[in-house]
Design an enzyme around this catalytic site. Structure first.
Site: not given
Ligand code: FRU
Length: 439
Positions: A22, A191
């Site tokens: 992300d 998310e």
């Molecule tokens: C989304 C996610 C988020 C989390 C991150 C961990 O892709 O699962 O929810 O903060 O990746 O790397």
């Protein structure tokens, strides 16, 4: 770029080495766009999550600045956001950068760090963690200031809901409300939220969901409605699901804080949790999408988010090319019903795109695009509703991705591709194509 790195994009942000997911903590300040990201500095699989940092003055060319937020006793550093604290309400001076991220250990809590050197280095707040809840998936805090209510807010994903908290000092938070029950797609964990006011006064709540995307795995849904300073209300019927991008590789999309001219500039992680750890790149994994400006359009009484390549992408157009390269934008206009656009190479690998004005649909087929067998979930055809006529398509081709947009913003589709040789041939039926190199 060595041969080993033949899939490394030319004009998309990638980590110099190691794993990336992300985009995090993005903000604009003093002419510089700051992009942080989920980074494993030690290997090309998901682990040791830290915030990597890259900067750009044009949203196209990026410079790596190090990993300013690293794991600590509270856990690894998951996704989050930053805000430019113009008034210094957090106590670190005017124009300090305040970041919130998820500390992930056994549970997940929200922690704070601040920077007084424009995001180059961060100091963790001694009072961490700042926000806690009794929920297993509680993460990805997104900060924003709402001038309408003269308050700071953070929206945090919590299972299959989004929690909203308010604050006056970016440190003490009051729970306001939670949104999600019964609305949209619930086939996965919610998310990476975002919440923003659009130019027509409506509010858009961005909700990335994994799995549950329209073609399997990860995708970005959103809701349009109102935010009264306490509560977000969706204006659509509960069963309506709206997707920001109809490709398979658009996830964790969030926007920059403090962007100039009230712009909502989004960047997405260009992958999918179904196969992100299996894609055939070396030394690093994953790229980000090109920057996109978000807006609003209406179709049949419903409001939708419009997505256009940011104007910086138009500024990056170079000379016109006779055939496609791994670094180009293809503009196809004068589209007729049944228009077909094929990108191919001498190995018989190809990507076929089709537009139907009758069915108001656009499709991209990557089943024979090159290397596709590293995951059963990779070969696929993705389709999008076009909400009316497409006057022109803008197709961004890089070494391992294709992003197709309705130039007017009513459709976006982002897909990875791994041709064993670059596509060097373009065939267009039912339209007129111009190819620009990207500078
Ligand atoms: C989304 C996610 C988020 C989390 C991150 C961990 O892709 O699962 O929810 O903060 O990746 O790397």
């Amino acid at each position: 770029v060595t041969n080993k790195e033949k899939y490394r994009p030319a004009y998309h942000h990638t980590p110099a080495w190691g794993w990336m997911n992300d985009p995090n903590g993005m903000f604009y300040k003093d002419g510089v766009w700051h992009l942080y990201y989920q980074h494993n500095p030690y290997g090309s699989l998901w682990d040791n999550l830290s915030w990597g940092h890259s900067t750009s003055r044009d949203l196209v060319h990026w410079t790596f600045e190090g990993d300013p937020v690293e794991p600590d006793a509270w856990g690894t550093i998951f996704s989050g956001s930053s805000i430019v604290d113009h008034d210094g309400v957090a106590g670190y001076g005017k124009e300090a950068v305040v970041a919130y991220y998820t500390s992930a250990r056994e549970g997940q809590t929200q922690s704070m760090a601040y920077s007084t050197d424009n995001g180059t280095t961060f100091t963790k707040y001694a009072g961490n963690p700042v926000i806690t809840a009794k929920a297993p998936d509680f993460r990805d805090p997104h900060l924003f200031y709402a001038p309408d209510f003269k308050k700071y807010y953070v929206i945090v994903s919590c299972g299959q809901k989004m929690n909203i908290y308010s604050s006056d000092d970016l440190k003490t938070w009051t729970f306001e409300s939670s949104f999600g029950e019964g609305y949209g797609c619930h086939e996965g964990v919610w998310e990476c939220p975002d919440l923003m006011k659009m130019s027509n006064g409506k509010w858009v709540l961005v909700c990335n969901i994994n799995p549950g995307g329209p073609f399997g795995g990860s995708a970005t849904q959103y809701f349009v409605g109102n935010f009264d300073g306490h509560k977000f209300t969706c204006e659509s019927n509960p069963e309506v699901t709206k997707w920001m991008d109809y490709g398979k590789d658009h996830y964790a999309a969030v926007t920059f804080d403090n962007a100039p001219d009230g712009r909502h500039v989004a960047i997405a992680w260009m992958s999918n949790w179904q196969y992100a750890t299996q894609v055939p790149t070396q030394q690093y994994r994953s790229a980000n999408s090109i920057p996109r400006d978000l807006g609003i359009f209406t179709d049949g009484g419903e409001d939708y988010v419009s997505v256009v390549p940011s104007p910086e992408m138009t500024a990056a157009r170079g000379r016109r090319l006779a055939s496609p390269s791994t670094k180009c934008e293809i503009v196809v206009s004068k589209l007729r019903d049944g228009a077909t656009i094929v990108l191919s190479n001498g190995k018989g690998e190809k990507v076929t795109m089709k537009y139907s004005s009758k069915n108001k649909a656009f499709a991209m087929d990557r089943r024979t695009s090159g290397k596709v067998d590293f995951s059963d979930a990779f070969p696929c055809v993705t389709t999008a509703p076009t909400h009316g006529r497409i006057n022109a398509l803008r197709i961004f081709v890089d070494a391992s991705s294709i992003e197709a947009f309705d130039a007017d913003g009513k459709m976006a589709m982002t897909n990875l591709v791994f041709p064993t040789e670059p596509y060097n041939k373009l065939t267009v039926k039912g339209g007129k194509a111009v190819i620009y190199e990207i500078k």
